[in-house]
Design a protein around this motif. Structure first.
Motif, PDB file in Angstrom:
ATOM      1  N   ILE A 136       0.854  -1.204   0.000  1.00  0.00           N
ATOM      2  CA  ILE A 136       0.000   0.000   0.000  1.00  0.00           C
ATOM      3  C   ILE A 136       0.888   1.251   0.000  1.00  0.00           C
ATOM      4  O   ILE A 136       0.698   2.161  -0.813  1.00  0.00           O
ATOM      5  CB  ILE A 136      -0.944  -0.001   1.220  1.00  0.00           C
ATOM      6  N   PHE A 162       1.174   3.582  -3.322  1.00  0.00           N
ATOM      7  CA  PHE A 162       0.745   4.988  -3.376  1.00  0.00           C
ATOM      8  C   PHE A 162       1.889   5.892  -3.822  1.00  0.00           C
ATOM      9  O   PHE A 162       1.672   6.899  -4.485  1.00  0.00           O
ATOM     10  CB  PHE A 162       0.167   5.433  -2.031  1.00  0.00           C
ATOM     11  N   LEU A 214       4.109   4.965  -6.018  1.00  0.00           N
ATOM     12  CA  LEU A 214       4.162   4.778  -7.472  1.00  0.00           C
ATOM     13  C   LEU A 214       3.037   5.552  -8.150  1.00  0.00           C
ATOM     14  O   LEU A 214       3.210   6.121  -9.221  1.00  0.00           O
ATOM     15  CB  LEU A 214       4.057   3.285  -7.794  1.00  0.00           C
ATOM     16  N   ARG A 239       9.598   1.018  -7.150  1.00  0.00           N
ATOM     17  CA  ARG A 239       8.925   0.062  -8.031  1.00  0.00           C
ATOM     18  C   ARG A 239       9.543  -1.328  -7.857  1.00  0.00           C
ATOM     19  O   ARG A 239       8.829  -2.324  -7.738  1.00  0.00           O
ATOM     20  CB  ARG A 239       9.048   0.492  -9.488  1.00  0.00           C
ATOM     21  N   HIS A 279       8.397  -2.739  -4.654  1.00  0.00           N
ATOM     22  CA  HIS A 279       6.966  -3.074  -4.741  1.00  0.00           C
ATOM     23  C   HIS A 279       6.783  -4.407  -5.451  1.00  0.00           C
ATOM     24  O   HIS A 279       6.028  -5.269  -5.027  1.00  0.00           O
ATOM     25  CB  HIS A 279       6.238  -1.960  -5.506  1.00  0.00           C
ATOM     26  N   GLN A 280       7.545  -4.583  -6.522  1.00  0.00           N
ATOM     27  CA  GLN A 280       7.418  -5.831  -7.274  1.00  0.00           C
ATOM     28  C   GLN A 280       8.007  -7.012  -6.508  1.00  0.00           C
ATOM     29  O   GLN A 280       7.422  -8.090  -6.504  1.00  0.00           O
ATOM     30  CB  GLN A 280       8.072  -5.664  -8.645  1.00  0.00           C
ATOM     31  N   GLY A 290       5.620  -7.797  -3.968  1.00  0.00           N
ATOM     32  CA  GLY A 290       4.451  -8.313  -4.685  1.00  0.00           C
ATOM     33  C   GLY A 290       4.605  -9.813  -4.954  1.00  0.00           C
ATOM     34  O   GLY A 290       3.680 -10.601  -4.746  1.00  0.00           O
ATOM     35  N   PHE A 291       5.819 -10.217  -5.361  1.00  0.00           N
ATOM     36  CA  PHE A 291       6.057 -11.640  -5.609  1.00  0.00           C
ATOM     37  C   PHE A 291       6.056 -12.448  -4.308  1.00  0.00           C
ATOM     38  O   PHE A 291       5.609 -13.593  -4.283  1.00  0.00           O
ATOM     39  CB  PHE A 291       7.367 -11.837  -6.383  1.00  0.00           C
ATOM     40  N   LEU A 308       4.147 -11.754  -1.800  1.00  0.00           N
ATOM     41  CA  LEU A 308       2.710 -11.904  -1.509  1.00  0.00           C
ATOM     42  C   LEU A 308       2.093 -13.003  -2.373  1.00  0.00           C
ATOM     43  O   LEU A 308       1.314 -13.829  -1.881  1.00  0.00           O
ATOM     44  CB  LEU A 308       1.976 -10.583  -1.755  1.00  0.00           C
ATOM     45  N   MET A 336      -5.260  -8.325  -7.258  1.00  0.00           N
ATOM     46  CA  MET A 336      -4.066  -7.460  -7.189  1.00  0.00           C
ATOM     47  C   MET A 336      -2.866  -8.169  -7.793  1.00  0.00           C
ATOM     48  O   MET A 336      -2.031  -7.538  -8.447  1.00  0.00           O
ATOM     49  CB  MET A 336      -3.759  -7.122  -5.726  1.00  0.00           C
ATOM     50  N   SER A 337      -2.792  -9.478  -7.605  1.00  0.00           N
ATOM     51  CA  SER A 337      -1.657 -10.228  -8.151  1.00  0.00           C
ATOM     52  C   SER A 337      -1.730 -10.259  -9.676  1.00  0.00           C
ATOM     53  O   SER A 337      -0.722 -10.012 -10.344  1.00  0.00           O
ATOM     54  CB  SER A 337      -1.671 -11.649  -7.585  1.00  0.00           C
ATOM     55  N   GLY A 365      -1.236  -6.743 -10.980  1.00  0.00           N
ATOM     56  CA  GLY A 365       0.156  -6.382 -10.713  1.00  0.00           C
ATOM     57  C   GLY A 365       1.111  -7.061 -11.688  1.00  0.00           C
ATOM     58  O   GLY A 365       2.054  -6.444 -12.192  1.00  0.00           O
ATOM     59  N   LEU A 366       0.835  -8.336 -11.989  1.00  0.00           N
ATOM     60  CA  LEU A 366       1.685  -9.068 -12.938  1.00  0.00           C
ATOM     61  C   LEU A 366       1.565  -8.495 -14.344  1.00  0.00           C
ATOM     62  O   LEU A 366       2.542  -8.419 -15.087  1.00  0.00           O
ATOM     63  CB  LEU A 366       1.320 -10.552 -12.921  1.00  0.00           C
ATOM     64  N   TYR A 402       3.583  -5.474 -14.249  1.00  0.00           N
ATOM     65  CA  TYR A 402       4.983  -5.916 -14.205  1.00  0.00           C
ATOM     66  C   TYR A 402       5.462  -6.291 -15.606  1.00  0.00           C
ATOM     67  O   TYR A 402       6.555  -5.915 -16.030  1.00  0.00           O
ATOM     68  CB  TYR A 402       5.110  -7.115 -13.263  1.00  0.00           C
ATOM     69  N   SER A 438       6.802  -3.635 -17.601  1.00  0.00           N
ATOM     70  CA  SER A 438       8.118  -3.061 -17.252  1.00  0.00           C
ATOM     71  C   SER A 438       9.220  -4.025 -17.702  1.00  0.00           C
ATOM     72  O   SER A 438      10.284  -3.604 -18.142  1.00  0.00           O
ATOM     73  CB  SER A 438       8.256  -2.872 -15.739  1.00  0.00           C
ATOM     74  N   THR A 484      -6.689  -1.079  -4.078  1.00  0.00           N
ATOM     75  CA  THR A 484      -5.891  -0.787  -2.885  1.00  0.00           C
ATOM     76  C   THR A 484      -6.779  -0.263  -1.763  1.00  0.00           C
ATOM     77  O   THR A 484      -6.603  -0.612  -0.599  1.00  0.00           O
ATOM     78  CB  THR A 484      -4.818   0.268  -3.235  1.00  0.00           C
TER      79      THR A 484
HETATM   80  C1  HEM Z   1      -2.335  -5.815  -1.851  1.00  0.00           C
HETATM   81  C2  HEM Z   1      -1.383  -5.774  -2.691  1.00  0.00           C
HETATM   82  C3  HEM Z   1      -1.005  -4.585  -3.567  1.00  0.00           C
HETATM   83  C4  HEM Z   1      -1.297  -3.255  -3.422  1.00  0.00           C
HETATM   84  C5  HEM Z   1      -2.107  -2.603  -2.318  1.00  0.00           C
HETATM   85  C6  HEM Z   1      -0.689  -2.542  -4.566  1.00  0.00           C
HETATM   86  C7  HEM Z   1      -0.823  -1.176  -4.804  1.00  0.00           C
HETATM   87  C8  HEM Z   1      -0.324  -0.538  -5.939  1.00  0.00           C
HETATM   88  C9  HEM Z   1      -0.589   0.849  -6.280  1.00  0.00           C
HETATM   89  C10 HEM Z   1      -1.442   1.797  -5.459  1.00  0.00           C
HETATM   90  C11 HEM Z   1       0.093   1.110  -7.439  1.00  0.00           C
HETATM   91  C12 HEM Z   1       0.140   2.457  -8.207  1.00  0.00           C
HETATM   92  C13 HEM Z   1      -0.852   2.404  -9.310  1.00  0.00           C
HETATM   93  C14 HEM Z   1      -0.801   3.755  -9.998  1.00  0.00           C
HETATM   94  O1  HEM Z   1       0.086   3.941 -10.810  1.00  0.00           O
HETATM   95  O2  HEM Z   1      -1.632   4.588  -9.686  1.00  0.00           O
HETATM   96  C15 HEM Z   1       0.776  -0.084  -7.837  1.00  0.00           C
HETATM   97  C16 HEM Z   1       1.550  -0.201  -8.972  1.00  0.00           C
HETATM   98  C17 HEM Z   1       2.138  -1.369  -9.370  1.00  0.00           C
HETATM   99  N1  HEM Z   1       2.045  -2.607  -8.749  1.00  0.00           N
HETATM  100 FE1  HEM Z   1       1.022  -3.019  -7.057  1.00  0.00          FE
HETATM  101  N2  HEM Z   1      -0.031  -3.446  -5.365  1.00  0.00           N
HETATM  102  C18 HEM Z   1      -0.209  -4.699  -4.793  1.00  0.00           C
HETATM  103  C19 HEM Z   1       0.258  -5.896  -5.258  1.00  0.00           C
HETATM  104  C20 HEM Z   1       1.074  -6.013  -6.371  1.00  0.00           C
HETATM  105  C21 HEM Z   1       1.575  -7.274  -6.851  1.00  0.00           C
HETATM  106  C22 HEM Z   1       1.288  -8.635  -6.243  1.00  0.00           C
HETATM  107  C23 HEM Z   1       2.356  -7.002  -7.945  1.00  0.00           C
HETATM  108  C24 HEM Z   1       3.072  -8.023  -8.791  1.00  0.00           C
HETATM  109  C25 HEM Z   1       4.304  -8.120  -8.966  1.00  0.00           C
HETATM  110  C26 HEM Z   1       2.307  -5.551  -8.159  1.00  0.00           C
HETATM  111  C27 HEM Z   1       2.945  -4.861  -9.182  1.00  0.00           C
HETATM  112  C28 HEM Z   1       2.780  -3.514  -9.463  1.00  0.00           C
HETATM  113  C29 HEM Z   1       3.392  -2.837 -10.600  1.00  0.00           C
HETATM  114  C30 HEM Z   1       4.292  -3.478 -11.645  1.00  0.00           C
HETATM  115  C31 HEM Z   1       2.975  -1.493 -10.558  1.00  0.00           C
HETATM  116  C32 HEM Z   1       3.275  -0.383 -11.569  1.00  0.00           C
HETATM  117  C33 HEM Z   1       4.556   0.225 -11.293  1.00  0.00           C
HETATM  118  C34 HEM Z   1       4.856   1.240 -12.379  1.00  0.00           C
HETATM  119  O3  HEM Z   1       5.373   0.832 -13.360  1.00  0.00           O
HETATM  120  O4  HEM Z   1       4.490   2.368 -12.167  1.00  0.00           O
HETATM  121  N3  HEM Z   1       1.520  -4.976  -7.194  1.00  0.00           N
HETATM  122  N4  HEM Z   1       0.508  -1.087  -6.911  1.00  0.00           N
END
Ligand code: HEM
Length: 226
Positions: A31, A35, A37, A59, A62-63, A66-67, A69, A140-141, A144-145, A148, A151, A185
């Protein structure tokens, strides 16, 4: 002082407890970095050197988390479905669709009735809430993938990107995926305080099986309770 004998039984195995806390910490971290990002609220000190890679650092972490998780969630689903230690959790499904249990439970939560007999680890409201949170983690997974994969186009990113391409189209494209990821989120931000409040409320209202259970693993029941 009236004395009551309590017996303790294991409610949550060590693996279930560890995975609960690993996923909780991951979600807090995701989270916060998510935020960042979405809206970079800290700007690195600008120098003439090309060294301000704070966004890239956030980033990456976060990734990485993320993995973690995703891995913890896959393991948790496996334990729920197949581990003998999770038998009590699976038993909860037996009462999930019983209208009388639901009515009694809502009355209990509204403090106008007693808590219905609970056989499994979760009452129906807990069961459907945690099932819902599991689905949100899966959403979210997947989103998110997909993000990902945009990128990192080679290796795992390449495989994941190709596999989820049809879903990306169904979502309405990359920006829609990002929005779903961002807005979902907030579901976690709303769930977490309610979850902590209800766990505390349950512990106070029904001594024996509350907050401590997800740390120590034991539920304490009155002697002679079936
Ligand atoms: C509860 C779990 C998660 C939360 C709360 C979360 C939250 C967020 C938020 C708020 C953003 C920004 C989105 C925006 O640009 O406005 C973001 C971006 C991103 N998240 Fe997650 N995420 C979670 C899980 C994951 C998982 C499991 C992955 C997988 C690897 C992931 C990969 C990414 C990627 C690649 C970005 C974009 C980064 C970029 O290029 O700007 N996230 N995430």
């Amino acid at each position: 002082m009236d004395q009551e004998q309590y017996v303790r039984r294991i409610e949550f195995s060590a693996a279930t407890r560890i995975l609960h806390w690993v996923r909780a910490l991951c979600i807090f971290f995701l989270i916060a970095t998510g935020f960042y990002l979405g809206y970079p609220f800290i700007i690195p000190h600008s120098t003439s050197e090309p060294s301000g890679f704070l966004y890239a650092l956030m980033r990456s972490w976060h990734q990485i988390i993320g993995f973690v998780l995703i891995g913890a969630t896959i393991f948790r689903i496996y334990i729920f479905l197949f581990s003998k230690d999770a038998k009590l959790e699976r038993t909860s499904w037996k009462f999930a669709f019983s209208p009388s249990t639901w009515i009694a439970l809502v009355k209990a939560y509204l403090l106008i009735g007693t808590h219905p007999e609970q056989k499994g680890s979760y009452n129906p409201i807990q069961l459907f809430t945690y099932f819902g949170i599991m689905l949100l983690i899966l959403l979210m997974s997947i989103t998110g993938l997909i993000l990902y994969a945009h990128s990192y186009h080679d290796g795992l990113g390449g495989i994941v990107g190709a596999f989820f391409k049809p879903l990306e189209v169904v979502f309405g494209g990359l920006s829609a995926v990002r929005l779903v990821h961002h807005y979902t989120t907030w579901a976690f931000i709303i769930f977490i305080p309610i979850h902590i409040y209800m766990a505390t409320w349950n512990a106070v209202r029904y001594p024996g099986g509350g907050l401590d259970t997800i740390a120590g693993g034991y539920r304490y029941e009155k002697e002679g309770h079936q």
